[in-house]
Structure formats: C-alpha cells, structure tokens
Design an enzyme around this catalytic site. Structure first.
Site, PDB file in Angstrom:
ATOM      1  N   ARG A  88       0.829  -1.213   0.000  1.00 16.96           N
ATOM      2  CA  ARG A  88       0.000   0.000   0.000  1.00 16.96           C
ATOM      3  C   ARG A  88       0.855   1.252   0.000  1.00 16.96           C
ATOM      4  O   ARG A  88       0.575   2.227  -0.700  1.00 16.96           O
ATOM      5  CB  ARG A  88      -0.933  -0.003   1.211  1.00 16.96           C
ATOM      6  CG  ARG A  88      -1.853   1.212   1.271  1.00 16.96           C
ATOM      7  CD  ARG A  88      -2.805   1.148   2.443  1.00 16.96           C
ATOM      8  NE  ARG A  88      -2.127   1.364   3.712  1.00 16.96           N
ATOM      9  CZ  ARG A  88      -2.761   1.371   4.890  1.00 16.96           C
ATOM     10  NH1 ARG A  88      -4.057   1.150   4.935  1.00 16.96           N
ATOM     11  NH2 ARG A  88      -2.094   1.571   6.005  1.00 16.96           N
ATOM     12  N   TYR A 106      -6.347   9.181   0.260  1.00 16.76           N
ATOM     13  CA  TYR A 106      -6.581   7.785  -0.071  1.00 16.76           C
ATOM     14  C   TYR A 106      -7.650   7.228   0.842  1.00 16.76           C
ATOM     15  O   TYR A 106      -7.867   7.699   1.956  1.00 16.76           O
ATOM     16  CB  TYR A 106      -5.284   6.970   0.010  1.00 16.76           C
ATOM     17  CG  TYR A 106      -5.027   6.255   1.313  1.00 16.76           C
ATOM     18  CD1 TYR A 106      -5.511   4.967   1.532  1.00 16.76           C
ATOM     19  CD2 TYR A 106      -4.286   6.865   2.328  1.00 16.76           C
ATOM     20  CE1 TYR A 106      -5.273   4.308   2.728  1.00 16.76           C
ATOM     21  CE2 TYR A 106      -4.038   6.209   3.519  1.00 16.76           C
ATOM     22  CZ  TYR A 106      -4.534   4.927   3.711  1.00 16.76           C
ATOM     23  OH  TYR A 106      -4.302   4.279   4.897  1.00 16.76           O
ATOM     24  N   PHE A 198       3.698   2.482   6.390  1.00 18.77           N
ATOM     25  CA  PHE A 198       3.837   3.736   5.646  1.00 18.77           C
ATOM     26  C   PHE A 198       3.074   4.870   6.325  1.00 18.77           C
ATOM     27  O   PHE A 198       3.605   5.971   6.509  1.00 18.77           O
ATOM     28  CB  PHE A 198       3.333   3.523   4.220  1.00 18.77           C
ATOM     29  CG  PHE A 198       3.260   4.765   3.386  1.00 18.77           C
ATOM     30  CD1 PHE A 198       4.339   5.170   2.619  1.00 18.77           C
ATOM     31  CD2 PHE A 198       2.093   5.529   3.345  1.00 18.77           C
ATOM     32  CE1 PHE A 198       4.260   6.325   1.843  1.00 18.77           C
ATOM     33  CE2 PHE A 198       2.009   6.671   2.575  1.00 18.77           C
ATOM     34  CZ  PHE A 198       3.099   7.074   1.820  1.00 18.77           C
ATOM     35  N   ASP A 199       1.814   4.623   6.702  1.00 22.05           N
ATOM     36  CA  ASP A 199       0.988   5.665   7.320  1.00 22.05           C
ATOM     37  C   ASP A 199       1.615   6.193   8.601  1.00 22.05           C
ATOM     38  O   ASP A 199       1.707   7.412   8.821  1.00 22.05           O
ATOM     39  CB  ASP A 199      -0.401   5.105   7.662  1.00 22.05           C
ATOM     40  CG  ASP A 199      -1.140   4.584   6.454  1.00 22.05           C
ATOM     41  OD1 ASP A 199      -0.578   3.740   5.730  1.00 22.05           O
ATOM     42  OD2 ASP A 199      -2.290   5.002   6.242  1.00 22.05           O
ATOM     43  N   THR A 200       2.034   5.256   9.456  1.00 20.91           N
ATOM     44  CA  THR A 200       2.602   5.643  10.744  1.00 20.91           C
ATOM     45  C   THR A 200       3.866   6.466  10.546  1.00 20.91           C
ATOM     46  O   THR A 200       4.054   7.515  11.187  1.00 20.91           O
ATOM     47  CB  THR A 200       2.922   4.397  11.580  1.00 20.91           C
ATOM     48  OG1 THR A 200       1.718   3.648  11.784  1.00 20.91           O
ATOM     49  CG2 THR A 200       3.513   4.779  12.923  1.00 20.91           C
TER      50      THR A 200
END
Length: 434
Positions: A88, A106, A198-200
């Site tokens: 992702r 997203y 990735f988000d963190t």
C-alpha cells in the site's frame, strides 16, 4: 451534449483537480466496480471541489487491472496506475508523487468510512489551515462497528506509538487520510516503508517537523472480508517502530532540513523554534541535577567542608548535567564534538561555581555559625541563578547542534535522487491509464 458543453467539459478535464483520491487495490475484481462508481457519484453530485479518482493496482493477479481500465474508460476523472510490486505504501508514494492535484488522499476500496467525512477531511487542507488530515476511529465522537479483537489490536498499537514515538495523533492505521501535495513532496522521500507502516512513518515525520495534523471522527464499519494478515502486519509494524525510534534517537533523520523545507519558523520573534520544549526538558534535567547535588553535598560536607563539598558536588553534577542536556534537551547525539561540549559546559560551570562559592563566602562572613541547612538553602538559591545562566550558556554551546548533527548520506542522496527523478518524469516507474 452540445458543443459548448463538450468544450467546457474538455477544459475542466485539462485542469488539475483540487483533490486526487487514490484507491490502492490488490485482487479486488469483485468489489472494485461497485465502490468506484459509488465514490464517483458522490464526488460528481455534491462535492464542492473538482476531484479525480486514481485506482492504484498493486500487482494484482486477477482481473482487477482490467476492471480498473474499464472504469477509467467509462467514467470521467478516473485514472489507473499499475505497479509491479505489492504494498500500500508503494502505491501511495507513486500515486501521490505523480499527482498534480492540490490535495491528495486515499481510502480503502471497501469504503468502510462514511463518505460524508471526506469534505471535513479535505477542507482544512484546501484552506491551508492544516497540512495533513486523518480519519480516526478512536475518538469518542466516532461511531465504529467492528469486532473486539480488532478494536483491542488497534488500541494497543496506538498506545505503543504514544509510548515509543510520543505520537500525538490518535489513529495511525485508519484507511482514510489526506495531505497537501506540496507537503507530501517533502515528506515522501524520507518515508522508507512501502507497506502498512507507511501511514505511521508519514505521520510521525510530519509531527516531528511541526506540521499540523487535523483529525476527523468517522463512522466506520469493519470489512469482514479483509485480507490483512494481522500477525505479519503486527510483526512488520513493530520492526518499523524500532527502525524509526532508532533513527530519531540517533539523529539520523534530517528533521532540521525538513522543518526548513516546510516553513516551520518561530511564530514569536526572539523565541527560537523549540525553545519552550527545551525549557521543559532543561527543567527536568535541572531538578534531577539539583537533587543529586544536594545528596552529594550532604554526604561530603562533614568530610571536605562547605567549600570543598560544594566544589566536588557541583563538578560531578555539572558533567552529568551537560551530558544529559546535550542528548535530552538539545537532541545532540553521537560522539562528534562531545569532548568540546563538555569543556564548554565546564566553562559555564565556572560561572556557577563563582556564584555559589561567593554566596557561601558572604554567608560565612556575616553568619559564621550558620547551620548546614542554612548553607544548603543559600546554595540552592544561588544554584537557581546559576541555572538561568547555564541555560543561556548551553543554548550558545549547542547553537549549531542541528547543523553539526551527523545525518547518514543515504537520506540526503535519496532525497536529491527522488527530486531529480520527479523533475524529469513524475510518472517514472509506473504505468498510468486514462
């Protein structure tokens, strides 16, 4: 459709949209069409900003890519981006880096989040008030339907983030986020993970750079058909937390350059960036040093006398104080200039010694029979004055700490390389269908 309407539509499609909503997918041939049509209808019928939908296919092995391309042919403002590798984070990095929209976002393909939260998510970014926005399922105002197992895992993960990385945001993994494109271009080259962490990593870097993160409580219904491997994801997340904690602790991340790039300057003239936090950390170190000084003085005073005990206790705590402030207060780590910093700290210690010794001399001259408790009270008061001088002095000692901090070359090289590639061809390394 009349010729005028066709021309207006062509002009609108040629302009960059305000919002680009990316939907990363892997083997979603069954649900993709329904979800994209639903999102497209919502954006077309009532959303106040021009928008595009980008379907980011993560190396699907079924007919997902074919379905996505059919949707792009059928619907206006739908594009397809194909990547040969799963992840992702990789999909979002590729889609966001190549987007010409003002704001990129997203959401998960299952549309677990109520679409009515999209405008509150995006509006603060369009207005310029905030830099990033995230949906949160952990706010008291959120309405969430999911099993106790996922609820427990989510809350434990965010508790770990708050404990290890001092994260201030509430929900790192909610699949509903947006970011201003200019901010994304500065952050993305520093985000190393290409999967679920990735988000963190993005949020922690943004927070450490002083960016403003807006949170939107969402209505969210868990997807029972989720294919996320919880055990494997948890293992990779913990590994990512360790890597990021190490990078932040050792000063490996070029945060000072990032802050300069995103324009996070002091709001009040004469109050340098981060000075309030430095004062708090300096006070914590100062209280600890003072307690250590009191203990040493009381132990040594019967053996060395007042002046000797003061000299020894102040010297020992000054060395420890400089080391602690170097790492904790001013964030300077590594061996570079450590000896030089200690010598400069000892020079400041000399001023403190003069103040405290002078206070003792004056006390003994005017009250030669003063009790040890009176001596200690005078010394603590003198030390408070010396502490103010010490803070100003240490800020001078570490004034170039951010410039002198050793940043591994690979971060800088990677940052420059990504910017050069983006300048030459924003879509390099991916296929885009319209």
């Amino acid at each position: 459709m009349t010729q005028t309407e066709a021309e207006q539509k062509a002009m609108q499609s040629s302009r960059a949209p305000v919002l680009d909503v990316v939907i990363p997918v892997y083997n979603e041939e069954t649900d993709l069409g329904l979800c994209v049509r639903r999102l497209h209808a919502y954006l077309r019928d009532g959303f106040p900003f021009t928008a595009r939908i980008t379907i980011a296919d993560n190396a699907s092995t079924d007919a997902t890519l074919d379905v996505a391309e059919l949707l792009a042919d059928e619907l206006d403002e739908v594009e397809v981006l194909h990547l040969d590798a799963k992840g992702r984070g990789r999909a979002l990095r590729a889609a966001w880096s190549g987007s010409d929209a003002t704001v990129v976002a997203y959401m998960d393909v299952d549309l677990s989040t109520d679409l009515n939260a999209l405008l509150p998510l995006v509006a603060p970014l369009v207005s310029g008030h905030s830099d990033l926005a995230i949906g949160t399922r952990l706010d008291s105002a959120a309405r969430v339907v999911r099993g106790p197992k996922r609820e427990f895992i989510s809350r434990c993960y965010n508790l770990i983030l708050k404990t290890t990385l001092r994260a201030g945001f509430s929900d790192a993994q909610c699949g509903f986020k947006a970011i201003r494109s200019d901010v994304a271009r500065e952050l993305l080259p520093l985000v190393r993970d290409g999967e679920w962490f990735f988000d963190t990593e993005l949020l922690v870097l943004a927070e450490r750079a002083g960016l403003r993160i807006h949170e939107v409580p969402v209505d969210w219904i868990d997807d029972p058909d989720s294919r996320v491997d919880i055990v494997d994801t948890a293992r990779k997340d913990l590994r990512g937390i360790w890597r990021l904690t190490k990078a932040l602790t050792t000063g490996a991340l070029p945060l000072d350059e990032l802050r300069a790039a995103v324009g996070r300057e002091p709001l009040v003239a004469g109050v340098p960036l981060g000075m309030i936090g430095q004062l708090v950390r300096f006070a914590i170190v100062g209280v600890s040093s003072t307690l250590a000084y009191i203990v040493l003085y009381l132990l040594l005073q019967p053996l060395l006398g007042a002046q000797g005990a003061n000299l020894f206790a102040l010297l020992v705590t000054a060395i420890g104080n400089t080391a602690a402030n170097r790492a904790f207060t001013f964030g300077v780590r590594g061996r570079a200039d450590a000896v030089s910093h200690q010598f400069q700290g000892l020079a400041i210690f000399g001023f403190g010694l003069a103040i405290t010794s002078g206070s003792l001399f004056a006390l003994h001259r005017w009250a030669p029979d003063a009790a040890v408790t009176v001596e200690l009270g005078v010394l603590v008061t003198a030390n408070l004055v010396a502490t103010l001088i010490r803070f100003v002095g240490l800020r001078w000692v570490f004034r170039h700490a951010g410039d002198a901090r050793e940043h591994p070359a690979d971060f800088h090289d990677e940052l420059d390389a990504v910017r050069r590639r983006r300048a030459v061809n924003p879509a390099q390394g991916m296929e885009v269908s319209r």
